[in-house]
Scaffold this active site. Structure first.
Site, mmCIF file in Angstrom:
data_model
loop_
_atom_site.group_PDB
_atom_site.id
_atom_site.type_symbol
_atom_site.label_atom_id
_atom_site.label_comp_id
_atom_site.label_asym_id
_atom_site.label_seq_id
_atom_site.Cartn_x
_atom_site.Cartn_y
_atom_site.Cartn_z
ATOM 1 N N CYS A 118 -14.963 -11.045 -11.633
ATOM 2 C CA CYS A 118 -13.996 -10.772 -10.548
ATOM 3 C C CYS A 118 -13.070 -11.957 -10.304
ATOM 4 O O CYS A 118 -11.926 -11.796 -9.893
ATOM 5 C CB CYS A 118 -14.715 -10.401 -9.262
ATOM 6 S SG CYS A 118 -15.696 -8.916 -9.430
ATOM 7 N N HIS A 260 -9.902 -10.726 -2.992
ATOM 8 C CA HIS A 260 -10.529 -9.802 -3.939
ATOM 9 C C HIS A 260 -11.099 -8.621 -3.161
ATOM 10 O O HIS A 260 -11.723 -8.786 -2.114
ATOM 11 C CB HIS A 260 -11.648 -10.538 -4.680
ATOM 12 C CG HIS A 260 -12.495 -9.639 -5.514
ATOM 13 N ND1 HIS A 260 -11.951 -8.725 -6.390
ATOM 14 C CD2 HIS A 260 -13.846 -9.504 -5.603
ATOM 15 C CE1 HIS A 260 -12.938 -8.073 -6.977
ATOM 16 N NE2 HIS A 260 -14.090 -8.525 -6.518
ATOM 17 N N ASN A 290 -13.553 -1.616 -6.250
ATOM 18 C CA ASN A 290 -13.551 -2.966 -6.801
ATOM 19 C C ASN A 290 -13.116 -2.893 -8.273
ATOM 20 O O ASN A 290 -13.871 -2.416 -9.122
ATOM 21 C CB ASN A 290 -14.963 -3.550 -6.676
ATOM 22 C CG ASN A 290 -15.077 -4.966 -7.200
ATOM 23 O OD1 ASN A 290 -14.172 -5.475 -7.847
ATOM 24 N ND2 ASN A 290 -16.208 -5.594 -6.920
HETATM 25 O O1 UT7 Z 1 -17.048 -8.135 -6.911
HETATM 26 C C1 UT7 Z 1 -18.162 -8.980 -7.031
HETATM 27 C C2 UT7 Z 1 -18.882 -9.131 -5.801
HETATM 28 N N1 UT7 Z 1 -19.579 -7.913 -5.393
HETATM 29 C C3 UT7 Z 1 -19.804 -7.779 -4.129
HETATM 30 O O2 UT7 Z 1 -19.339 -8.617 -3.392
HETATM 31 C C4 UT7 Z 1 -20.651 -6.659 -3.605
HETATM 32 C C5 UT7 Z 1 -21.397 -7.165 -2.417
HETATM 33 N N2 UT7 Z 1 -22.343 -6.213 -1.837
HETATM 34 C C6 UT7 Z 1 -21.980 -5.135 -1.157
HETATM 35 O O3 UT7 Z 1 -20.830 -4.795 -1.068
HETATM 36 C C7 UT7 Z 1 -23.053 -4.390 -0.413
HETATM 37 O O4 UT7 Z 1 -24.253 -5.122 -0.479
HETATM 38 C C8 UT7 Z 1 -23.318 -2.951 -0.908
HETATM 39 C C9 UT7 Z 1 -22.138 -2.067 -0.523
HETATM 40 C C10 UT7 Z 1 -23.498 -2.949 -2.412
HETATM 41 C C11 UT7 Z 1 -24.553 -2.363 -0.261
HETATM 42 O O5 UT7 Z 1 -24.432 -2.413 1.155
HETATM 43 P P1 UT7 Z 1 -25.599 -3.018 2.051
HETATM 44 O O6 UT7 Z 1 -25.195 -2.829 3.419
HETATM 45 O O7 UT7 Z 1 -25.839 -4.419 1.572
HETATM 46 O O8 UT7 Z 1 -26.799 -2.062 1.713
HETATM 47 P P2 UT7 Z 1 -28.245 -2.412 1.127
HETATM 48 O O9 UT7 Z 1 -28.149 -2.796 -0.312
HETATM 49 O O10 UT7 Z 1 -28.933 -3.360 2.058
HETATM 50 O O11 UT7 Z 1 -28.944 -1.015 1.237
HETATM 51 C C12 UT7 Z 1 -29.154 -0.365 2.491
HETATM 52 C C13 UT7 Z 1 -29.723 1.012 2.243
HETATM 53 C C14 UT7 Z 1 -30.858 1.040 1.225
HETATM 54 O O12 UT7 Z 1 -31.793 2.018 1.650
HETATM 55 P P3 UT7 Z 1 -33.135 1.573 2.425
HETATM 56 O O13 UT7 Z 1 -33.852 0.637 1.495
HETATM 57 O O14 UT7 Z 1 -32.647 0.901 3.679
HETATM 58 O O15 UT7 Z 1 -33.818 2.874 2.637
HETATM 59 C C15 UT7 Z 1 -30.196 1.540 -0.036
HETATM 60 O O16 UT7 Z 1 -31.092 2.222 -0.878
HETATM 61 O O17 UT7 Z 1 -28.666 1.840 1.692
HETATM 62 C C16 UT7 Z 1 -29.171 2.502 0.520
HETATM 63 N N3 UT7 Z 1 -28.050 2.737 -0.381
HETATM 64 C C17 UT7 Z 1 -27.295 3.844 -0.332
HETATM 65 N N4 UT7 Z 1 -27.349 4.925 0.469
HETATM 66 C C18 UT7 Z 1 -26.421 5.861 0.277
HETATM 67 C C19 UT7 Z 1 -27.566 1.927 -1.367
HETATM 68 N N5 UT7 Z 1 -26.512 2.515 -1.956
HETATM 69 C C20 UT7 Z 1 -26.332 3.694 -1.343
HETATM 70 C C21 UT7 Z 1 -25.398 4.738 -1.503
HETATM 71 N N6 UT7 Z 1 -25.472 5.793 -0.670
HETATM 72 N N7 UT7 Z 1 -24.412 4.700 -2.426
#
Ligand code: UT7
Length: 333
Positions: A118, A260, A290
């Site tokens: 990125c 970004h 992204n």
């Molecule tokens: O470009 C390079 C850099 N990349 C980034 O900067 C990405 C950075 N990270 C993020 O943008 C976020 O961490 C995400 C959008 C990927 C995820 O959001 P989050 O708020 O950090 O969610 P999480 O990973 O803590 O997951 C929360 C819950 C989990 O369920 P449980 O364990 O709480 O039951 C996941 O399984 O959300 C669930 N989950 C989803 N639910 C519905 C993860 N992906 C999805 C989904 N739809 N697509």
């Protein structure tokens, strides 16, 4: 006699290419355990573009590059160097940049890829800045192009909802003048201790492409989303702050922040920490998701063509990506 320190690296033209096919959150609901509401709320993404079968990083890069050349009013024969910033290259080698050079018929140029995921585009800008300011080259195309859809596991809801395809390009030109103009600064960093946060772990040179890695989906993006999120907010805030301090600029003196586009919540958190008003923050993540190394040049092109960047403005760019890599740049238009 000409003094080297009056060489400036200015943006002479911009271009972008986005594939036609749109994949919406609603489309993803049909194949994944996810919802439009979850994706929109957690990321700000509503839809993303997906490359057609006959498109790749090089074809999209060439289209964006051609537009940047047209905007800059020069022909391909005048390009000295093509830097393609991509983590989804057409093939392992030759470089995607060589395919782009061929497509553009810019045969007088050197062409190579750089890999900083990125952060690639800001790393590429920092290279172009050096060549132009030291007088080595006159016209450099820096292109970010990604076909992320090909390195995504479409059954992994924690990653596949995030990424999209596209390309953006800047034509940078050497001019000679006393007053600062163009790229005022670049700051780039890497920390290999954090290489596990986001990666495509399948070995090529390390293990050879092997069936086990293919079966284990190791040739797709793996990410520790939550840990990356926290690191991204801190590093992007710090490196933008460093850029402002380096140039003696206050937030009030800077126009658009073009960050970004990884997650709307990361961007908002960075803006909040910098006391940067959201109306001065460029955002197009809702349309494209992204696009990795293409995200910043696509943003600059849109901002420029829509009039959000005007001559005399100062813009700041900020990015964090896999590696871990991060960086910022300040541009006076
Ligand atoms: O470009 C390079 C850099 N990349 C980034 O900067 C990405 C950075 N990270 C993020 O943008 C976020 O961490 C995400 C959008 C990927 C995820 O959001 P989050 O708020 O950090 O969610 P999480 O990973 O803590 O997951 C929360 C819950 C989990 O369920 P449980 O364990 O709480 O039951 C996941 O399984 O959300 C669930 N989950 C989803 N639910 C519905 C993860 N992906 C999805 C989904 N739809 N697509």
């Amino acid at each position: 006699m000409t003094s080297q320190n009056t060489f400036r690296a200015v943006v002479a033209g911009t271009g972008a290419y986005l594939p036609e096919k749109i994949l919406t959150n609603k489309d993803l609901e049909k194949t994944l355990d996810t919802s439009d509401a979850w994706i929109t709320e957690r990321t700000g993404i509503r839809e993303r573009r997906i490359a057609a079968d006959d498109e790749s990083a090089s074809t999209m890069a060439a289209k964006a590059g051609k537009l940047a050349l047209e905007a800059g009013g020069i022909g391909p024969e005048d390009v000295d160097l093509i830097i393609v910033c991509t983590s989804s290259p057409d093939v392992l080698f030759p470089s995607t940049a060589c395919f782009v050079q061929n497509e553009l018929q810019a045969f007088g140029s050197a062409a190579y890829d750089i890999s900083a995921v990125c952060s690639g585009f800001v790393f590429g800008l920092s290279i172009a800045e050096q060549y132009l300011k030291n007088g080595r080259y006159k016209n450099i195309l820096v292109i970010g192009s990604e076909v992320n859809s090909r390195i995504i596991d479409w059954t992994d809801r924690s990653t596949c909802i995030l990424f999209g395809d596209g390309a953006g390009a800047l034509l940078l030109k050497r001019v000679e003048q006393e007053k600062p103009l163009g790229i005022l600064s670049t700051h780039i960093y890497s920390d290999g201790r954090l290489s596990d946060l986001i990666s495509v772990p399948g070995g090529i040179g390390r293990t050879g492409i092997n069936k086990q890695d293919v079966d284990d989906k190791k040739y797709f993006i793996k990410m520790s989303g939550n840990a990356t999120f926290k690191v991204a907010v801190k590093r992007m805030t710090d490196v933008i702050r460093e850029a402002l301090e380096f140039n003696g600029l206050s937030v009030e003196e800077v126009g658009l922040l073009v960050p970004h586009q990884a997650n709307q919540r990361i961007i908002s958190a960075v803006a909040e920490r910098l006391n940067y008003p959201m109306e001065k923050v460029f955002m197009n993540i809702h349309k494209y998701g992204n696009t990795s190394g293409a995200s910043i040049p696509i943003g600059i092109d849109e901002a420029k063509r829509s009039g959000r960047i005007q001559p005399g403005d100062i813009s700041v760019l900020g990015v964090v990506g896999a590696g871990l890599t991060w960086g910022s740049a300040v541009i006076k238009w």
